[in-house]
Design an enzyme around this catalytic site. Structure first.
Site, PDB file in Angstrom:
ATOM      1  N   GLY A 177     -18.681   3.782  -2.051  1.00 20.22           N
ATOM      2  CA  GLY A 177     -19.973   3.987  -1.383  1.00 20.22           C
ATOM      3  C   GLY A 177     -21.057   4.406  -2.364  1.00 20.22           C
ATOM      4  N   TYR A 178     -20.704   5.328  -3.247  1.00 21.15           N
ATOM      5  CA  TYR A 178     -21.709   5.796  -4.205  1.00 21.15           C
ATOM      6  C   TYR A 178     -22.159   4.655  -5.117  1.00 21.15           C
ATOM      7  CZ  TYR A 178     -24.275   8.258  -7.722  1.00 21.15           C
ATOM      8  OH  TYR A 178     -25.297   8.639  -8.564  1.00 21.15           O
ATOM      9  N   LYS A 202       0.853  -1.198   0.000  1.00 25.09           N
ATOM     10  CA  LYS A 202       0.000   0.000   0.000  1.00 25.09           C
ATOM     11  C   LYS A 202       0.877   1.232   0.000  1.00 25.09           C
ATOM     12  CE  LYS A 202      -4.523   0.882   0.539  1.00 25.09           C
ATOM     13  NZ  LYS A 202      -5.602  -0.061   0.210  1.00 25.09           N
ATOM     14  N   GLY A 244     -17.994   8.123  -1.639  1.00 27.27           N
ATOM     15  CA  GLY A 244     -16.873   8.211  -2.579  1.00 27.27           C
ATOM     16  C   GLY A 244     -17.161   7.207  -3.686  1.00 27.27           C
ATOM     17  N   ASN A 245     -16.152   6.794  -4.421  1.00 27.76           N
ATOM     18  CA  ASN A 245     -16.378   5.857  -5.537  1.00 27.76           C
ATOM     19  C   ASN A 245     -17.103   4.594  -5.065  1.00 27.76           C
ATOM     20  OD1 ASN A 245     -16.192   4.238  -7.905  1.00 27.76           O
ATOM     21  ND2 ASN A 245     -14.218   3.467  -7.223  1.00 27.76           N
ATOM     22  N   GLY A 277     -20.496   7.257   3.576  1.00 29.81           N
ATOM     23  CA  GLY A 277     -19.430   7.606   2.627  1.00 29.81           C
ATOM     24  C   GLY A 277     -19.873   7.390   1.195  1.00 29.81           C
TER      25      GLY A 277
END
Ligand code: GLU
Length: 428
Positions: free
Chosen positions: A239-240, A104, A236-237, A234
């Protein structure tokens, strides 16, 4: 970001080691990253000045294959956090049984405070700083919090430039070309036009949806007459997209979503198209029409069937675990539940679908992207999604079986499975 996030990961590892009676030597191997890279690098700002930034690349374990994992841009990134996330990547790749290890990256930066040009300069400069450590068979980065396909395209381009340059130095030839498979598979999560895979953007969310459907089949809400209510923390990418996928399945009703600033609630369902418009217009979901304002902590404690933490670490803790009402918790974020909270949820018979299984769809399609880049053969969206569904369903079944074997929760089951798979390779 809490500094205890890596300690929490080690506490969990210790519990699993006891469960599967892991030899102390192997526990020690798994308790530290193989390599920790700390970089400080310059970035040219719009005012002409140079600013220094700090970043990391943690290469946790490569027993199963090259290191794999995203790069996070966040003002609170720390080496502890990146270390924990790289460990989880190794575990995640093992759970879905792909031949990759765990890594990471992170840069301490609030990307919202940079112009687009500065963001590009930062992305390229970070790649120059870690260039020696990455490559198609060494370490393969990808998007994570606040890093997008566009950022991957800049990074991938910078990697190619450096690769050509380093070859030129060796060969002293001016017109040197390099084969695609020497550079293109280094970054995944690229835009499709830049060698990305169909379906990568939605892959994490879609993978989560597949395992949620499997979990529902095994749970007490499977025969529920009314719609299955969902709250997503959330947008973001990940969660949406999961909110959107669930909202388009008539069995589900997404009643609440939130971002880092605030949340919105409507018992009859949230219009996800409007959420996107609102976010684009104002940068937040706050003030969305036909909704009631709620806080992030209220969202977590809503009386819903499924709770989807899709933001950051340490959201469900000792303090609020007792008040969580959802029967199923689908961990789309990495590390949203602390070990203390886990114990409480387990006692309350909540089903927690652990992060290393729930959100592994992203890295699974990253692996597909790597394969496609390696042999320059590209798959259709249908092919990608069919393979993703198969991987996620099989992984859920494997985790379920392991949890039943040891009579433990799904997190322990997933961790036990991952550790066993990694150790098997170390022993070889
Ligand atoms: N950042 C994502 C994760 O945490 C994706 C990693 C990848 O595709 O390599 O799983």
């Amino acid at each position: 970001m809490a500094e205890n996030v890596f300690e929490n990961a080690l506490i969990q590892l210790g519990k699993v080691a006891d469960l599967i009676k892991l030899d102390k030597t192997y526990l020690e191997i798994l308790s530290k990253p193989e390599r920790a890279v700390y970089v400080n690098f310059p970035v040219k700002m719009d005012n002409g000045k140079i600013r220094m930034f700090q970043g990391f690349r943690m290469q946790y374990n490569s027993a199963r294959g090259p290191y794999k994992g995203g790069i996070r841009f966040h003002q609170e990134v720390s080496d502890y956090e990146v270390k924990a996330l790289s460990f989880w990547m190794a575990m995640k790749c093992a759970v879905v049984n792909i031949p990759l290890g765990g890594g990471k990256g992170g840069v301490i930066v609030d990307p919202k405070k940079l112009s687009k040009k500065e963001l590009e300069n930062l992305s390229r400069s970070y790649v120059r700083a870690i260039f020696d450590c990455i490559g198609p068979n060494k370490d393969i980065p990808a998007p994570d919090v606040n890093t997008t396909p566009e950022i991957m395209a800049w990074m991938s381009d910078e990697f190619k430039r450096l690769k050509v340059k380093s070859k030129k130095v060796k060969a002293t030839s001016k017109k040197l070309k390099i084969a695609d498979n020497e550079w293109l598979p280094t970054f995944t999560g690229k835009p499709i036009k830049k060698g990305g895979s169909q379906g990568r953007t939605e892959a994490t969310a879609l993978g989560g949806y597949f395992v949620l459907c499997e979990a529902i089949k095994k749970s007490k809400i499977k025969n529920q007459k009314s719609k299955i209510t969902v709250a997503v923390q959330g947008v973001g990418n990940v969660g949406y997209n999961i909110a959107k996928i669930l909202a388009s399945d008539e069995r589900f009703c997404v009643v609440a979503v939130s971002d880092s600033r605030s949340g919105v609630y409507n018992k009859d369902g949230i219009d996800l198209e409007k959420v996107m418009q609102q976010k684009e217009k104002t940068g937040s979901v706050s003030g969305l029409t036909d909704t009631k304002k709620i806080t992030n902590s209220e969202l977590l404690e809503l009386d819903v069937d499924v709770l989807v933490p899709a933001a950051i670490e340490n959201q469900i803790t000792n303090d609020n675990a007792n008040r969580i009402k959802a029967n199923i918790i689908l961990e789309m974020a990495n590390g949203p539940t602390t070990p203390d909270a886990d114990k409480i949820l387990y006692k309350k018979k909540k089903v927690v679908i652990p992060d290393i299984l729930a959100n592994a769809g992203g890295v699974t399609v990253s692996y597909f992207e790597w394969l496609q880049n390696m042999d320059s053969k590209y798959w259709s969206l249908e092919e990608v999604n069919t393979k993703l569904a198969k991987t996620m369903k099989k992984s859920f079944a494997d985790v379920w079986k392991e949890a039943s074997k040891y009579k433990v929760d799904l997190r322990m089951g997933a961790d036990a499975l991952a550790v066993e798979r990694i150790i098997k390779k170390i022993k070889k």
